[in-house]
Scaffold this motif. Sequence first.
Motif, PDB file in Angstrom:
ATOM      1  N   ARG A  51       0.831  -1.211   0.000  1.00  0.00           N
ATOM      2  CA  ARG A  51       0.000   0.000   0.000  1.00  0.00           C
ATOM      3  C   ARG A  51       0.863   1.258   0.000  1.00  0.00           C
ATOM      4  O   ARG A  51       0.598   2.207  -0.752  1.00  0.00           O
ATOM      5  N   VAL A  52       1.901   1.268   0.850  1.00  0.00           N
ATOM      6  CA  VAL A  52       2.738   2.466   0.960  1.00  0.00           C
ATOM      7  C   VAL A  52       3.511   2.714  -0.327  1.00  0.00           C
ATOM      8  O   VAL A  52       3.542   3.834  -0.862  1.00  0.00           O
ATOM      9  N   VAL A  53       4.148   1.682  -0.846  1.00  0.00           N
ATOM     10  CA  VAL A  53       4.970   1.837  -2.046  1.00  0.00           C
ATOM     11  C   VAL A  53       4.103   2.237  -3.236  1.00  0.00           C
ATOM     12  O   VAL A  53       4.479   3.096  -4.040  1.00  0.00           O
ATOM     13  N   SER A  54       2.931   1.652  -3.347  1.00  0.00           N
ATOM     14  CA  SER A  54       2.025   2.017  -4.445  1.00  0.00           C
ATOM     15  C   SER A  54       1.584   3.463  -4.322  1.00  0.00           C
ATOM     16  O   SER A  54       1.451   4.169  -5.330  1.00  0.00           O
ATOM     17  N   HIS A  55       1.363   3.917  -3.104  1.00  0.00           N
ATOM     18  CA  HIS A  55       0.911   5.285  -2.894  1.00  0.00           C
ATOM     19  C   HIS A  55       1.921   6.305  -3.414  1.00  0.00           C
ATOM     20  O   HIS A  55       1.552   7.299  -4.042  1.00  0.00           O
ATOM     21  N   PHE A  56       3.220   6.047  -3.157  1.00  0.00           N
ATOM     22  CA  PHE A  56       4.238   7.022  -3.556  1.00  0.00           C
ATOM     23  C   PHE A  56       4.539   6.977  -5.057  1.00  0.00           C
ATOM     24  O   PHE A  56       5.160   7.902  -5.585  1.00  0.00           O
ATOM     25  N   ALA A  57       4.120   5.935  -5.722  1.00  0.00           N
ATOM     26  CA  ALA A  57       4.133   5.882  -7.191  1.00  0.00           C
ATOM     27  C   ALA A  57       5.436   6.387  -7.806  1.00  0.00           C
ATOM     28  O   ALA A  57       5.429   7.214  -8.715  1.00  0.00           O
ATOM     29  N   GLY A  58       6.548   5.914  -7.293  1.00  0.00           N
ATOM     30  CA  GLY A  58       7.828   6.261  -7.889  1.00  0.00           C
ATOM     31  C   GLY A  58       8.497   7.475  -7.312  1.00  0.00           C
ATOM     32  O   GLY A  58       9.658   7.763  -7.643  1.00  0.00           O
ATOM     33  N   GLU A  59       7.807   8.252  -6.476  1.00  0.00           N
ATOM     34  CA  GLU A  59       8.435   9.423  -5.859  1.00  0.00           C
ATOM     35  C   GLU A  59       9.541   9.009  -4.888  1.00  0.00           C
ATOM     36  O   GLU A  59      10.477   9.757  -4.634  1.00  0.00           O
ATOM     37  N   VAL A  60       9.423   7.811  -4.354  1.00  0.00           N
ATOM     38  CA  VAL A  60      10.447   7.238  -3.480  1.00  0.00           C
ATOM     39  C   VAL A  60      10.934   5.947  -4.111  1.00  0.00           C
ATOM     40  O   VAL A  60      10.134   5.081  -4.474  1.00  0.00           O
ATOM     41  N   THR A  61      12.230   5.814  -4.264  1.00  0.00           N
ATOM     42  CA  THR A  61      12.797   4.598  -4.855  1.00  0.00           C
ATOM     43  C   THR A  61      13.814   3.921  -3.940  1.00  0.00           C
ATOM     44  O   THR A  61      14.322   2.852  -4.283  1.00  0.00           O
ATOM     45  N   TRP A  62      14.121   4.537  -2.797  1.00  0.00           N
ATOM     46  CA  TRP A  62      15.023   3.943  -1.809  1.00  0.00           C
ATOM     47  C   TRP A  62      14.195   3.555  -0.587  1.00  0.00           C
ATOM     48  O   TRP A  62      13.586   4.416   0.049  1.00  0.00           O
ATOM     49  N   TRP A  63      14.201   2.254  -0.247  1.00  0.00           N
ATOM     50  CA  TRP A  63      13.338   1.738   0.809  1.00  0.00           C
ATOM     51  C   TRP A  63      14.152   0.928   1.822  1.00  0.00           C
ATOM     52  O   TRP A  63      14.903   0.024   1.452  1.00  0.00           O
ATOM     53  N   VAL A  64      13.957   1.260   3.098  1.00  0.00           N
ATOM     54  CA  VAL A  64      14.457   0.454   4.210  1.00  0.00           C
ATOM     55  C   VAL A  64      13.242  -0.252   4.803  1.00  0.00           C
ATOM     56  O   VAL A  64      12.300   0.405   5.253  1.00  0.00           O
TER      57      VAL A  64
END
Length: 330
Positions: A51-64
């Motif tokens: 849900r979180v990753v889909s929400h940001f739709a590419g605005e964030v590409t670095w994930w911990v």
Amino acid sequence: MEGDRMAAACHERGLTPVVTLNHFTVPAWFARDGAWNQPEAPELFERYCRRVVSHFAGEVTWWVTLNEPNVGALLAATGLLAYGGPAEAAQQDPADAFARRVGGEPGTATLALPVTTPEGVANLCEAHRRARTAIKELQPKARVGWSLTLQDVQAGEGGEQKAAEMLRHIVEPFLELSKDDDFVGVQTYTRMVFGPDGPLKAARTERTFQTGWEYYPQALGNAVRLAAGFTGVPVLVTENGIATADDDLRIAHIRQALAGLPEAIADGAGVLGYLHWTLLDNWEWHAGYAMTFGLVAVDRQTFDRAPKPSLRYLGRVAATNGACLDTGRS
């Protein structure tokens, strides 16, 4: 959403946002159902990540994915239940203590972190695997890892076996899982020196952290070497700093800690970047607002923010690509 604004503000200023999907806190319903000890935890965490990753739709590409999943094992092994604080009495159930602190009945709420049970640790590891797979499905070019607490483990006289045991049980299993990640996040503040009976207590000096930790900025380079050498993947320093009211000391710590990174790189470590802990003076689990880690002071009554000289110094380090480290000038 506030997260959208923050990500956009980063991009506007030429900054790359790095988002941690879980930094200890969990929903009350998750804690009541057993937190990370419940069998459904990895699946629930994967659903949340999607849900979180889909929400940001590419605005964030670095994930911990998870912050310090090995901290519970570390605190249990060293006899501590909180940073720099005494352990709970042996007869006291930490889950019961947690329930009392939050006003719940024992048995209705489970301590989310530190996770010390084998089941909880296994679920954290599986949650990371599932999150990594989910993020890659949604963002094939995303960079994914987790952040580990990796203090510089050293052996004092007669402490070789204890130090090796610490690495074998508290560090290496988590680094092993990082071998399939895009990076491993390293969070380092000090060193841990082991004698034949366990960790040795460092003498207090005028440089000792407000947390009681030893001032030892060389720990960063040593921890980076360990992580890179074991995993073979690049390192992102996701936390490093000092809790102090003396900002000159903070600048000295930044300078000395960062000086260890070129040395680690020369030894073969891949270092992707450095994230200081922390931008703003923050709330710490064991001490509230008493510990000042920040590059910016915050008035808790007015919420006014006052940049410290250390903020300018770290900015100067970035602007000169580290060249000012050699001169010591801010």
